[in-house]
Design an enzyme around this catalytic site. Sequence first.
Site, PDB file in Angstrom:
ATOM      1  N   ASP A  59      -1.952   2.023  -5.026  1.00  0.00           N
ATOM      2  CA  ASP A  59      -3.237   2.502  -4.534  1.00  0.00           C
ATOM      3  C   ASP A  59      -4.299   1.420  -4.704  1.00  0.00           C
ATOM      4  O   ASP A  59      -4.235   0.591  -5.623  1.00  0.00           O
ATOM      5  CB  ASP A  59      -3.666   3.759  -5.295  1.00  0.00           C
ATOM      6  CG  ASP A  59      -2.718   4.929  -5.049  1.00  0.00           C
ATOM      7  OD1 ASP A  59      -2.129   4.986  -3.950  1.00  0.00           O
ATOM      8  OD2 ASP A  59      -2.562   5.771  -5.960  1.00  0.00           O
ATOM      9  N   HIS A 110       0.807  -1.217   0.000  1.00  0.00           N
ATOM     10  CA  HIS A 110       0.000   0.000   0.000  1.00  0.00           C
ATOM     11  C   HIS A 110       0.843   1.271   0.000  1.00  0.00           C
ATOM     12  O   HIS A 110       0.320   2.371  -0.186  1.00  0.00           O
ATOM     13  CB  HIS A 110      -0.946   0.000   1.211  1.00  0.00           C
ATOM     14  CG  HIS A 110      -2.296   0.565   0.910  1.00  0.00           C
ATOM     15  ND1 HIS A 110      -2.517   1.518  -0.063  1.00  0.00           N
ATOM     16  CD2 HIS A 110      -3.513   0.323   1.449  1.00  0.00           C
ATOM     17  CE1 HIS A 110      -3.792   1.827  -0.117  1.00  0.00           C
ATOM     18  NE2 HIS A 110      -4.432   1.122   0.792  1.00  0.00           N
TER      19      HIS A 110
END
Length: 427
Positions: A403, A399
Amino acid sequence: MGTHVIKMPDIGEGIAEVELVEWHVQVGDEVHEDQLLAEVMTDKATVEIPSPVAGKIIALGGVPGQVMAVGGELIRLEVEGHGNHREAAQPKAHEEAPAKPEAKPAPVAEAPKPAPRVENKPVAPAARPAPSPAPRRAPGEKPLASPAVRQRARDLGVELQFVQGSGPAGRILREDLEHYLEHGGATIASGYTARHDEHQIPVIGLRRKIAQKMAEAKRRIPHFSYVEEIDVTDLESLRVHLNAKHAAARGKLTLLPFIARAMVVALRDFPQLNARYDDEADVITRYGAVHLGVATQSDNGLMVPVLRNAESRDLWGNSAEVARLAEAARHGKASREELSGSTITLSSLGALGGIVSTPVINYPEVAIVGVNRMVERPMVVNGQVVVRKMMNLSSSFDHRVVDGMDAAAFIQAVRALLEHPATLFID
C-alpha cells in the site's frame, strides 16, 4: 582416429535449455583437455563449458544467440582412438550391397599433350574479404594505428573504431582504410555531414536476458514510485570521519553500506517490503534475512549480485562484500548463487544518479530503493538559509501487495535513520 561429441551439459536447477553466448574456439582448432570451448547463459548466470578431451574441432553445434536444449550436440571433435560417437554402420560382406554401376570401357589412349608453358609471372594476391563493419573491441579500447594512418582517416572522414585492422595485434594499416571505403564503409566529412550508415546489433546473451526480465517486470507488476529528499550532511560528515580514522586498516566506506544499514533497520518494522510475490500461486513470502540485491553495471549490462544476510554484517563487512560481488559481476565471474535469491534491491547510479529516477522492480521482489546523486543546496534550517548536502531516494513498489501508506512510511523511516546516523547503530 575417432569422433567425440560433446553435448550441452545439464547445468542443474531444472534448466532445460540455455542460450549460446560465445564460442572460444573455431573449426580446425586443436584443443586440450579442460580448455574453454564456449559460454552459455541460463536465466541466472553465464556458465563456461570446458572440453573433457583433447582433439581437433570439426563441427560447432550452434551460433551465438541460439537457444539450445540440454543434451543437444554442442561441439564435435576428432580425437585419438575410437571416440564416443559411431557413424552409421557400413553393410557387412554377406549383406546385399547396392549394385555398382557397370564399368565403362576405357577410352583409347591418346598421345599426351604437351604441358602448357608456364611463364614466370607474379601471382596476383587473393582478394581480401570485406572487413567487419564493426570490429569487436573492448569498450573504450582505442584502435591501434600510426599517426600517419590517423591523419589519413581524418582526411577521409573515417572513424577508426569501425575499421578492421590487418596488421600485428589488429593494427590498422593504410590499405585497411582504402579497403574499408571500397566496401562501402561510412565516412564523416564533417560534424554536419548527413550520415546514412546503419549497424545491426543482435540482442543476445546478457542483454537479451535483461530485456526479457525488464519486460516481464513491467508487464506483471503495477509499479508506483515514491520520491523523498534526504539531508545527508551529518551522514557524510560521519562517513568522512570514519574513513579518515579507519580506511587504512578497514577499507574505505561509500554511502552505500550506510543506506544498506538503514534499510535493514527500517525493514524490522516493515517486513512486508522484504518479500517476494509469487503471482501465479498467489503467495507472498516474507523473509527475516535481508538478502540485498545491489544493481551493478558491467560492460555487458546490468547485473544484480546479492549481498546475503546484510543484517549480520557491520558497515565494513557489507562494504567489502559489495565490492567483491561488484568486481565478480563486472568480470562475468559471479556464480548463479551470487546472482539469485535477493529479497529487496538497492539501485544507485552514483554521481550520474540524476535528481529523480523510476527504478524497475527486480521481479518477483516487491520493492526497490533507488539512490540519486548527492548535491549541495541552500536549505532553510531553524529560520536560517544554510548550505546542506541533499540526496533523493526514488523508490518503486508493487502496488498489488504494498500500500502507498506503507511504502511512504518505510522511506520516511529510512530518511530518519540517515538524517540522524547515530540511530543506525542503536538496537
